[in-house]
Structures are given as C-alpha cells and as structure tokens.
Design an enzyme around this catalytic site. Structure first.
Site, PDB file in Angstrom:
ATOM      1  N   ASP A   1     122.490-120.677 -44.600  1.00 26.51           N
ATOM      2  CA  ASP A   1     121.708-121.741 -44.927  1.00 26.51           C
ATOM      3  C   ASP A   1     120.938-121.781 -45.959  1.00 26.51           C
ATOM      4  OD1 ASP A   1     120.568-119.967 -43.199  1.00 26.51           O
ATOM      5  OD2 ASP A   1     118.759-121.104 -42.797  1.00 26.51           O
TER       6      ASP A   1
ATOM      7  N   GLU B   1     117.830-119.247 -40.821  1.00 22.69           N
ATOM      8  CA  GLU B   1     116.660-118.472 -41.195  1.00 22.69           C
ATOM      9  C   GLU B   1     115.711-119.561 -42.003  1.00 22.69           C
ATOM     10  OE1 GLU B   1     114.519-116.001 -44.095  1.00 22.69           O
ATOM     11  OE2 GLU B   1     115.878-117.566 -44.410  1.00 22.69           O
TER      12      GLU B   1
END
Length: 432
Positions: free
Chosen positions: A95, A159
């Site tokens: 991500d 994250e």
C-alpha cells in the site's frame, strides 16, 4: 533458464548487474497498481501478481484475506538444511500514500526515469524495496540457487493506515531467525520508537439548550453544568504539561530530545449552536521510546489527565474516559506500532553492516527512524529485526516521489549478499 553448475555469490551479483533493466521493469509493474491508502481496499490484483511470481520462483505461498479486497501474501523458499542453518524473513508493504490534493508533474502510477532518478508513487515508500526483493528472487531462480536456510517473504498491506497486516501473519506463527523490513531508511540500519493512538472522552450527564448557558456562567446562575468543548481545555493543558515533563526527564540514544510527543490531533464534539456541547472527544497520538511499552505509557497519560480532572470542580464528578489503540485508522480509528530496539552486537546486524560496507565502501549509519513501521511487530513477537531499505524519508508521501535507481540496485546487491551469507550460516543455539 540460465543454470550454473556451481553458482557463487559473485555470480549472483554479476547477474543482478547484468539484468538491471529488469529491476526497473519490476518497479514499474508494482507502481502501476493503484494501491493508495486511503481509501485502501484495492490490493488484491497486485497481491495476486506477487503470489504468482513467488510461485514461479519456487516459493511455497500462502494468500489470505485481510479486509475486503485486501489480501496478505507470505511465502517460503525452503532451504536444503533448515534445521541447522539460519532463516531470514524479508517484509514489506504494497500500500502507498494517497495522492489526494497533490499536483504531480508526471503520472504517479507510471514510473518515469530522469537520469538516475525514478519518479512514481511508492518508489521510496516502499515499492522500491519490494521491487528489489522480487527482482532478487527472480535471479535466484534463474541461476538455480539453492540455500541451506529458509528464505521467507511477507507482502503485507495496511501499513499506511495503521492496519496490522504484519501482526496478523506473526500472530499466526510465522517466524525466522532474523527479519528485515525494507521500509524507507536511505540505507541506514534503523530501530524505531513506538506509537499508540487514543481517544479521551468527556460526557455531560445532561444535555442543555443554549439558552441555559447564562445560568451556567453568570454569577448566581445556579446551574451546575459545563460545555464539554470548554472542559477539553483542561485535558489538553494536562497533556501539554506531561509532554513537557517527558521532554525534560526522558531520552533514548538516537532520538532527538523530546521525541516522545503527545499530539492532540483531532477533536470533535457538540450537537449544533442551539445546544451546549454535551460531549467532546479528543484523538491523541503518543510516541514512546524503545525501552517503554504501550501499557505503561498509556497508564501515565491517564494518570495525568485524571489528576487534572479531579482538580476541576465539575470534572471531578464527571471524569474522562479513555480508549486506546486499534487495528485500523480507517475502521476503528486507532493504531498501535510497537517500538523496535536494535541489538548492534547481534550476528545478523553485524553481517548486514559488513555487507553494506563491502558494497558501498562506507560503514552504514545505525540510527532510529523518525517515524514508525511494521518493524516493531517483530520485536513484539521476539523476532530480531532491523529496518533497512532504500529511499529517503523526505520523499515518502511527497509529490513527485523520487528514488535513486543506483541506490535501488546497490540495495539489491547488499540484500543478495546478506541473504546468501546469512542463509549459508549455521544457526546459533536456540534458532528458529
């Protein structure tokens, strides 16, 4: 397939140099997937691509759902003598930060090269490192390399939004003798402090019309009531006093003094202007050092706030309440990142530092990250770990995010050396 009858470490490094255009192509492939967070929930296509490559490179692969349309991928390239030789786990997230309200000179999801610089969302944080890992795995496969110890890999999500993808894998029992998180560190060997978010809540037992305010504030009004928005000032002042005290009394090597901050980041409360605010909530972010833990730090914050509240004639009868942590900034509006202390004398850290110096000609800096990563989860689950990745923190999340291709290539060769030597070394007593 290029297969050598007796592959050497040097042959692996030569192959990485010879096919470096494949590294750029790999990076472009990863960046093309629009895995921005927020909004998140968009990583399945990229994770499928990662899983397919790992299978082609002879990894045993596990894919599992995380959130809707997000998945976690982990894999193991089984060693020939795993019981006696070191295992290594490489970890990274796919991500990337949102591009909302940013103005890019190029398409953020198409890697552009300008001299030594590559430009695109995630090239520093941290699709650059992920591309290096996957490129290395391809070279191991092409050369027919076998390792005595297990080489493990985790491609996680979440994250960027404080979502515990790495935690999910580790709590299921994934482990190794050493772990390396390839997050942005500019090739510095890093530990980190920890962070926990929390909500401080004030609630009035009654709700009052705005017309009653005169009797709350004027002499002789007789109405024992309060606005929760105004009473939140008591909480904020208490937090500021504690933050200042910590800055004066606490320190930890590698951190700027006062890094253990308490940030009042977001406040909400009230109904609308015709009412006295009967509720207010303050969202705070608390940073702490590697020699501290979440339970102790949050207890100290609560103690400070409650002491201030008990000194207030209204709040003493309507004390604040607290909620700490969470597993997603998007879902439950909370997060925890444990801290990561570095054991500079460990065999793995020393070996990685030696390989860095051999490849670059200079000793690596051992520092503490100014942010938080998934590295702390390995320390939390008693797995020795280091944060070590390409890319500069100044470029993470930035417009026109950039990274040095030379640094990416150098990083790949350092990791290749480290993988080769660590997985060829015999376990210390008590290895995993």
């Amino acid at each position: 397939m290029r297969i050598l009858t007796q592959v050497t470490e040097q042959a692996l490094l030569q192959a990485i140099d010879a096919h470096q255009t494949d590294l750029l192509a790999k990076l472009g492939q990863l960046v093309a997937f629009k895995t921005v967070s927020p909004p998140a929930r968009n990583t399945v296509p990229l994770q499928e691509e990662v899983a397919d490559q790992l299978k082609k490179d002879d990894f045993e692969v596990k894919v599992q759902p995380f959130y809707e349309t997000d998945t976690l991928v982990s894999g193991t390239l089984h060693g020939t003598a795993p019981a006696t030789h070191n295992s290594l786990l490489l970890n990274g997230h796919v991500d990337v930060a949102t591009i909302a309200d940013q103005h890019w000179r190029t398409d953020p999801f198409s890697v552009q090269r300008s001299g030594d610089l590559v430009i695109g969302r995630g090239v520093s944080d941290m699709k650059g490192a992920m591309a290096c890992f996957l490129y290395l795995f391809d070279q191991l496969k092409e050369l027919g390399v076998t390792l005595p110890g297990d080489l493990k890999f985790q491609s996680v999500v979440g994250e960027e939004a404080g979502e515990a993808g790495t935690k999910r894998l580790l709590e299921q029992g994934e482990k190794a003798d050493f772990a390396l998180v390839g997050d942005t560190s500019d090739l510095q060997l890093q530990g980190q402090g920890g962070v926990v978010t929390g909500w401080v809540k004030l609630k009035s037992p009654k709700t009052y019309h705005d017309g009653n305010r005169v009797n709350m504030v004027a002499a002789g009004g007789g109405l024992k009531a309060a606005s929760m928005v105004e009473k939140m000032v008591v909480v904020i002042q208490a937090l500021q006093a504690l933050e200042h005290y910590w800055a004066v009394t606490k320190s930890y090597p590698g951190f700027q003094a006062g890094t253990d901050t308490i940030n009042p980041s977001y406040i909400e409360g009230g109904i609308h202007p015709a009412f006295v605010a009967d509720e207010a909530k303050l969202w705070i972010t608390v940073h702490f050092y590697p020699n501290e833990n979440v339970a102790d730090v949050t207890a100290k914050v609560e103690q400070q706030v409650l002491a201030a509240a008990k000194a207030d004639p209204w709040l003493r009868d309507n004390l604040p309440t607290f909620e700490w942590g969470g597993e997603s900034m998007l879902v439950d509006k909370g997060e925890v990142f444990p801290s990561l202390a570095l054991d500079e004398n460990s065999a793995a850290i020393q070996l990685l530092a030696d390989n860095h110096q051999t490849q670059t000609g200079v000793s690596p800096k051992l520092t503490m990250s100014s942010t938080v990563t998934d590295g702390g989860w390995f320390d939390y689950y008693d797995i020795p770990c280091v944060i070590y990745g390409p890319g500069q923190m100044a470029q993470a999340h930035s417009e026109n995010e950039q990274a040095s291709f030379t640094q990416l290539l150098t990083y790949t060769k350092i990791i290749a050396r480290f993988v080769w030597q660590w997985c060829h070394a015999e376990k210390a007593a008590g290895g995993k």
